[in-house]
Structures are given as C-alpha cells and as structure tokens.
Design a protein around this motif. Structure first.
Motif, PDB file in Angstrom:
ATOM      1  N   HIS A   1      19.667 -16.925 -33.340  1.00 48.91           N
ATOM      2  CA  HIS A   1      18.728 -17.743 -34.112  1.00 48.91           C
ATOM      3  C   HIS A   1      18.464 -19.033 -33.343  1.00 48.91           C
ATOM      4  CE1 HIS A   1      19.404 -15.279 -37.686  1.00 48.91           C
ATOM      5  NE2 HIS A   1      20.684 -15.327 -37.381  1.00 48.91           N
ATOM      6  N   PRO A   2      17.216 -19.472 -33.289  1.00 48.26           N
ATOM      7  CA  PRO A   2      16.978 -20.785 -32.681  1.00 48.26           C
ATOM      8  C   PRO A   2      17.496 -21.887 -33.606  1.00 48.26           C
ATOM      9  CG  PRO A   2      14.917 -19.830 -33.448  1.00 48.26           C
ATOM     10  CD  PRO A   2      15.988 -18.822 -33.700  1.00 48.26           C
TER      11      PRO A   2
ATOM     12  N   GLN B   1      15.057  -4.542 -34.092  1.00 46.22           N
ATOM     13  CA  GLN B   1      14.406  -4.265 -35.379  1.00 46.22           C
ATOM     14  C   GLN B   1      15.185  -4.937 -36.504  1.00 46.22           C
ATOM     15  OE1 GLN B   1      11.498  -2.378 -35.985  1.00 46.22           O
ATOM     16  NE2 GLN B   1      11.718  -3.303 -37.996  1.00 46.22           N
ATOM     17  N   ALA B   2      16.495  -4.862 -36.466  1.00 46.59           N
ATOM     18  CA  ALA B   2      17.318  -5.498 -37.497  1.00 46.59           C
ATOM     19  C   ALA B   2      17.126  -7.011 -37.466  1.00 46.59           C
ATOM     20  CB  ALA B   2      18.791  -5.144 -37.289  1.00 46.59           C
TER      21      ALA B   2
ATOM     22  N   ALA C   1      15.754  -9.316 -40.466  1.00 46.97           N
ATOM     23  CA  ALA C   1      16.489 -10.496 -40.946  1.00 46.97           C
ATOM     24  C   ALA C   1      15.593 -11.724 -40.924  1.00 46.97           C
ATOM     25  CB  ALA C   1      17.742 -10.719 -40.104  1.00 46.97           C
ATOM     26  N   ASP C   2      14.793 -11.869 -39.857  1.00 47.72           N
ATOM     27  CA  ASP C   2      13.843 -12.982 -39.790  1.00 47.72           C
ATOM     28  C   ASP C   2      12.872 -12.921 -40.957  1.00 47.72           C
ATOM     29  OD1 ASP C   2      14.968 -13.986 -37.497  1.00 47.72           O
ATOM     30  OD2 ASP C   2      13.346 -13.343 -36.162  1.00 47.72           O
TER      31      ASP C   2
ATOM     32  N   ARG D   1      10.804 -17.574 -31.674  1.00 48.98           N
ATOM     33  CA  ARG D   1      11.018 -16.250 -32.268  1.00 48.98           C
ATOM     34  C   ARG D   1       9.964 -15.262 -31.781  1.00 48.98           C
ATOM     35  NH1 ARG D   1      14.615 -16.332 -36.611  1.00 48.98           N
ATOM     36  NH2 ARG D   1      15.241 -18.432 -37.215  1.00 48.98           N
ATOM     37  N   ALA D   2       8.723 -15.720 -31.702  1.00 48.07           N
ATOM     38  CA  ALA D   2       7.645 -14.849 -31.217  1.00 48.07           C
ATOM     39  C   ALA D   2       7.867 -14.466 -29.755  1.00 48.07           C
ATOM     40  CB  ALA D   2       6.297 -15.536 -31.393  1.00 48.07           C
TER      41      ALA D   2
END
Length: 199
Positions: A80-81, A139-140, A144-145, A94-95
């Motif tokens: 995670h950032p 994918q997971a 979650a995002d 994230r992108a």
C-alpha cells in the motif's frame, strides 16, 4: 557462465514510489523486467518502516499518509502506498502498480516466458506457477483496493496510465466506470487487459 546455464529461474524486485518516479513508471518497470529477461517480477511500494532513517526523514517532512496508529499498521506491508509522493498521488501510484503488473503478467507475456523456459529447460512449470500466482495476488490486491474505495479501473492510452480518465462516471464507494475510445482500453478489477503483449 550465465545464471540461466544453471537452469535457475530469475526473479526481480523493484520499488515503486521513489522521488525520481514519474508518470509511466509502471510501464518502465515492466519493460525493464522484460528486457532483463526476468521470469518473475515483484513490485513493492516504498514503505518507511519504524526505526529506519527513511521513517525518521519522512516523519520529519510530514510525508507519512497512514499515521492513525495502531489501526494504520495494517497498511505497512509494502503493498500500500503510505507516503506522500512529490510527483504522483496515491491513486496514481496505485494506477502505476496496476499498469506494471498487468503489463508484465499479461497472458501473452506469461506464455512467452514459459515457452522461453521450456526451450532453455529452465523450470517452465515453476515459471508458469509463479506467474499465475502473481496474477492471482495482483487481482486480490485490486479487489482489496476496491473494497477500500480505490477505483477498480484505470484507463491506459498508448501504454500510459491516464491521470484523469475521460468520461468518468462516479459510482458507489469511489469506484469508477470508464467509457473508452478506440485508442484506449480499460483495465478493471474483473479481468486483465491485452496490453503489453509485445515481445
């Protein structure tokens, strides 16, 4: 002697979120990994851990974005950032991560690596299992995002993630539905795009 002569599968790790990173870093990482001939790619967010100089520096600068402890410890997993970046927002990081993993782990690229390792007799089953494991984990992570309210789709135009997707329609929980034009495609949480299928 080359490492491949010993029939060793090669994995590489990269950190996303360095100060030098700009738009397109996801594509550049995936392309570098391809050019290096990596069989597996692991990309993690820059994450300052307590007790490190990086933590102290970022804490002093006010660059930590997840600071509601103890609850926010759940985000300090490298997945995670958790820092404020000078050139990319958290959503853009994230992108870029999605762009990178979806390019490197696109089905055509996975099968190219597996076939290359069949030819070289370099553990093709391990390469296949590892690549599909990373696809499932990616994918997971996207799921979650999405559960945390991050957009489940990102628009890619000519190999680059768009900062502000055109014609975005807001839907529940912050997810986005994107209408795309012919030169764009949508990479969503429900599937993989065909982009990145070049050699």
């Amino acid at each position: 002697m080359c490492i491949r002569d010993s029939h060793i599968t090669v994995a590489g790790s990269f950190i996303l979120g360095l100060e030098v990173d700009r738009k397109g870093i996801g594509h550049r990482i995936a392309e570098s990994a391809r050019l290096y001939g990596l069989d597996l790619l692991n990309v993690l967010y820059l994450t300052p851990l307590p007790g490190t100089r990086l933590w102290e520096k970022m804490e002093q600068e006010g660059s930590l974005t997840a600071t509601d402890f103890p609850g926010d410890w759940q985000f300090y997993t490298l997945n995670h950032p958790v820092t404020r970046h000078g050139h990319l927002s958290s959503a853009q990081l994230r992108a870029e991560m999605r762009s990178c993993t979806e390019e490197f782990y696109s089905l055509p690229r996975v099968f190219q690596r597996v076939l290359r390792n069949v030819w070289r007799r370099c553990q093709p089953r391990l390469t296949l299992a590892g690549n599909f494991s990373f696809r499932v984990n990616a994918q997971a992570s996207r799921n979650a995002d999405a559960a945390q309210g991050w957009p489940a789709s990102v628009v890619v135009r000519n190999g680059h993630v768009l900062e502000r997707p055109p014609d975005v329609v807001r839907v529940a929980a912050g997810a986005e539905e994107v209408r795309s034009s012919p030169e764009e495609h949508v990479v969503g949480s429900s599937g993989w795009s065909g982009s990145g299928s070049g050699a």
